[in-house]
Design a protein around this motif. Sequence first.
Motif, PDB file in Angstrom:
ATOM      1  N   GLY A 139       0.811  -1.208   0.000  1.00  0.00           N
ATOM      2  CA  GLY A 139       0.000   0.000   0.000  1.00  0.00           C
ATOM      3  C   GLY A 139       0.847   1.262   0.000  1.00  0.00           C
ATOM      4  O   GLY A 139       0.546   2.228  -0.713  1.00  0.00           O
ATOM      5  N   ARG A 140       1.927   1.243   0.781  1.00  0.00           N
ATOM      6  CA  ARG A 140       2.809   2.406   0.806  1.00  0.00           C
ATOM      7  C   ARG A 140       3.516   2.594  -0.527  1.00  0.00           C
ATOM      8  O   ARG A 140       3.714   3.731  -0.982  1.00  0.00           O
ATOM      9  CB  ARG A 140       3.827   2.237   1.928  1.00  0.00           C
ATOM     10  N   SER A 163       1.080   4.138  -2.886  1.00  0.00           N
ATOM     11  CA  SER A 163       0.717   5.498  -2.466  1.00  0.00           C
ATOM     12  C   SER A 163       1.785   6.528  -2.801  1.00  0.00           C
ATOM     13  O   SER A 163       1.474   7.707  -2.990  1.00  0.00           O
ATOM     14  CB  SER A 163       0.453   5.527  -0.956  1.00  0.00           C
ATOM     15  N   LYS A 208      -2.303  11.390   2.697  1.00  0.00           N
ATOM     16  CA  LYS A 208      -2.059   9.965   2.942  1.00  0.00           C
ATOM     17  C   LYS A 208      -3.354   9.157   2.991  1.00  0.00           C
ATOM     18  O   LYS A 208      -3.414   8.031   2.491  1.00  0.00           O
ATOM     19  CB  LYS A 208      -1.281   9.796   4.245  1.00  0.00           C
ATOM     20  N   LYS A 209      -4.403   9.731   3.569  1.00  0.00           N
ATOM     21  CA  LYS A 209      -5.667   9.000   3.672  1.00  0.00           C
ATOM     22  C   LYS A 209      -6.270   8.759   2.297  1.00  0.00           C
ATOM     23  O   LYS A 209      -6.687   7.639   1.984  1.00  0.00           O
ATOM     24  CB  LYS A 209      -6.646   9.789   4.542  1.00  0.00           C
ATOM     25  N   TYR A 252      -4.231   6.261   0.339  1.00  0.00           N
ATOM     26  CA  TYR A 252      -4.499   4.904   0.840  1.00  0.00           C
ATOM     27  C   TYR A 252      -5.795   4.366   0.229  1.00  0.00           C
ATOM     28  O   TYR A 252      -5.853   3.222  -0.242  1.00  0.00           O
ATOM     29  CB  TYR A 252      -4.595   4.956   2.363  1.00  0.00           C
ATOM     30  N   GLU A 253      -6.835   5.199   0.186  1.00  0.00           N
ATOM     31  CA  GLU A 253      -8.112   4.783  -0.397  1.00  0.00           C
ATOM     32  C   GLU A 253      -7.970   4.508  -1.890  1.00  0.00           C
ATOM     33  O   GLU A 253      -8.524   3.534  -2.415  1.00  0.00           O
ATOM     34  CB  GLU A 253      -9.165   5.861  -0.161  1.00  0.00           C
ATOM     35  N   SER A 260      -5.242   3.588  -3.382  1.00  0.00           N
ATOM     36  CA  SER A 260      -4.440   2.371  -3.535  1.00  0.00           C
ATOM     37  C   SER A 260      -5.320   1.133  -3.439  1.00  0.00           C
ATOM     38  O   SER A 260      -5.118   0.150  -4.169  1.00  0.00           O
ATOM     39  CB  SER A 260      -3.331   2.336  -2.479  1.00  0.00           C
ATOM     40  N   ILE A 268      -3.553  -4.671   1.173  1.00  0.00           N
ATOM     41  CA  ILE A 268      -2.787  -3.425   1.080  1.00  0.00           C
ATOM     42  C   ILE A 268      -1.787  -3.293   2.227  1.00  0.00           C
ATOM     43  O   ILE A 268      -0.783  -2.576   2.123  1.00  0.00           O
ATOM     44  CB  ILE A 268      -3.747  -2.218   1.045  1.00  0.00           C
ATOM     45  N   ASN A 269      -2.019  -4.004   3.318  1.00  0.00           N
ATOM     46  CA  ASN A 269      -1.124  -3.941   4.476  1.00  0.00           C
ATOM     47  C   ASN A 269      -0.158  -5.119   4.539  1.00  0.00           C
ATOM     48  O   ASN A 269       0.461  -5.367   5.576  1.00  0.00           O
ATOM     49  CB  ASN A 269      -1.951  -3.875   5.763  1.00  0.00           C
TER      50      ASN A 269
END
Length: 342
Positions: A111-112, A115, A126-127, A130-131, A133, A149-150
């Motif tokens: 995810g990072r 992003s 960042k929020k 993240y969405e 992604s 994603i994590n």
Amino acid sequence: MDKILEVRDLAVSFETYGGKVQAVRGVSFDLYKGETLAIVGESGSGKSVTSQSIVQLIPMPPGKFESGSIIFNGEDLIQKSEMEMEKIRGKDIGVIFQDPMTSLNPTMKVGRQISEGLIKHQKLNKKRAYEKSIELLRLVGIPNPEKRINQYPHQFSGGMRQRVMIAIALACNPKVLIADEPTTALDVTIQAQILDLMKDLQEDMGMSIILITHDLGVVARTSQRVVVMYGGIVVETGTVDEIFYQSKHPYTWGLLSSMPKIDADNDEELLAIPGSPPDLLDPPKGCPFAARCSHAMNICADEMPKYTTLSDTQKTACWLLTKEAQSIKQSETVMAGGSISE
């Protein structure tokens, strides 16, 4: 069709302990909006160096642009600084690298990694990044993206890692996507899924694709035009139909003959091109394929042929197609029993 990318007389070399490797020697081609252009050839033919040169991913030194231009949006990318190229990579031109396991950072959650481009190029917080992604993972067919994603790259299969690479490359809706062997090391079922995914995304987003591959089956499935490279140069270009059914260069014939055929007899052997690619530390002054060509003439080793235009879309660099070859035929013997009438 409108041109989106023009590569003209591109020459790239690498300084090594053994001398200068002339990896790309005067390559030219165009890419049009919305099309898929395949660049094919054996390993060492200059395909990946050509594609990496477009986004200046050639390490310098030891790499060096000897000559040429790469025109994108009316500007020469070769003249861009590293800071300027950072604004283009990922945003306007996306890249899917050959090996997703080594291209993805093993210490970062996927995810990072997705992003990063969204935060840098699209200025998302960042929020929202993240969405976005999660949306991208869902778009490329990864199930349960909220959980995935994590996770880290090693927790994904080879096909799933390739999908993550596609998500990263498409994050900022690039105009051009460079896919360097996107189906390498994947089984045939996953290959088909990845190719179908790329085709669907291309239609939805209207982007152009440069597909680097040695798999002619992939070319037939995905591409509209083909560039055939050998020994750091382009030996033939044309539409898929022209390359598969009306090719004129002996190297292209060799590539096509080495493909397995579904209607072949069980005892029919695959044909292989004899010999090895040329040493680009000291490339031949004539046609680079002459030493392996059963149709070669004396002039082939001494002088590089000019391109013969066969149609609006097809051109071939081969002495067999020139008027001079007809007179040469009268005075020289074709090596290895070849015939220029083929």
